[in-house]
Scaffold this motif. Sequence first.
Motif, PDB file in Angstrom:
ATOM      1  N   UNK A  51      66.136  27.259  11.333  1.00 17.85           N
ATOM      2  CA  UNK A  51      65.796  28.459  12.090  1.00 17.85           C
ATOM      3  C   UNK A  51      66.984  28.971  12.902  1.00 17.85           C
ATOM      4  N   UNK A  52      67.771  28.058  13.460  1.00 23.89           N
ATOM      5  CA  UNK A  52      68.932  28.481  14.253  1.00 23.89           C
ATOM      6  C   UNK A  52      70.028  29.061  13.355  1.00 23.89           C
ATOM      7  N   UNK A  53      70.198  28.496  12.178  1.00 24.65           N
ATOM      8  CA  UNK A  53      71.194  29.039  11.242  1.00 24.65           C
ATOM      9  C   UNK A  53      70.807  30.451  10.821  1.00 24.65           C
ATOM     10  N   UNK A  54      69.531  30.613  10.416  1.00 24.32           N
ATOM     11  CA  UNK A  54      69.061  31.931   9.993  1.00 24.32           C
ATOM     12  C   UNK A  54      69.071  32.911  11.164  1.00 24.32           C
ATOM     13  N   UNK A  55      68.643  32.440  12.336  1.00 27.40           N
ATOM     14  CA  UNK A  55      68.654  33.292  13.521  1.00 27.40           C
ATOM     15  C   UNK A  55      70.053  33.796  13.843  1.00 27.40           C
ATOM     16  N   UNK A  56      71.027  32.918  13.722  1.00 32.62           N
ATOM     17  CA  UNK A  56      72.423  33.313  13.977  1.00 32.62           C
ATOM     18  C   UNK A  56      72.878  34.367  12.973  1.00 32.62           C
ATOM     19  N   UNK A  57      72.541  34.175  11.698  1.00 31.78           N
ATOM     20  CA  UNK A  57      72.942  35.130  10.662  1.00 31.78           C
ATOM     21  C   UNK A  57      72.260  36.483  10.876  1.00 31.78           C
ATOM     22  N   UNK A  58      70.976  36.459  11.259  1.00 35.37           N
ATOM     23  CA  UNK A  58      70.253  37.708  11.535  1.00 35.37           C
ATOM     24  C   UNK A  58      70.880  38.420  12.738  1.00 35.37           C
TER      25      UNK A  58
END
Length: 239
Positions: free
Chosen positions: A17-24
Amino acid sequence: MGKPRLSKRIFRSKAFQHIVGYLVHKTLSFVCYSNKLDKDHQLQLEASEAHEPVIFAIWHGQHFLMPYVYPRHKRKNMVALVSKSKDAEFNAIVLNLAGYDVVRGSGGRIREATLKKGGVSAILELLGFLKTGKNVCVIADISKGEPRESGKGIVTLAKLSGRPIVPLAIATSRFKVIEGSWDKTTINLPFGKSCVRVGNPVFVPGDSSGEELDMLRKQVDAELNNVTREAYEVVGHSI
């Protein structure tokens, strides 16, 4: 009951979730800054400052660029309400990375009566932030409810806090609408023009009756629809 499937466990893991959140966050930030701002952008943002702290209202599906409307140094004065659902974890991560404080809860379904039961920690947190002078950002309509129809939560928050509701709309000239979504989710695209519009503040008296709250809720809807329509017109679209 068996263990959740591996794909679901990965999807809900904090690391993923943190990886995707950062990319978003990086993607939305890029989209925001790659769109040329309307010349009245700063004047629109300054229009609400005389009433601060305020409760910013925005529609579902039109909210993705909201965290990037204000320059980063002003975001420390902002708090956003995000659903408690696991799917909304990405939203909370993105908002934190953008520089916002986050309160988890369901804003649309807040009822004044629930406070008497000792519940709804979200609204109590929001009231506390407003008391310290921070602005609060709330998506006015209820998830999976009637689109473009605000719930009672936002007017209840305004009644209890004494702070005005300020409608806020963001539009870009290039976008993709997900037609099958309940709220006509709009994905903003880069390399176009953008516009921010701030509506007239809606004040909710502390002695408002249930009928008066419903009238004021409809006033919020009208103001928010007006600024949303105006923002799209400025970038060359009609909705």
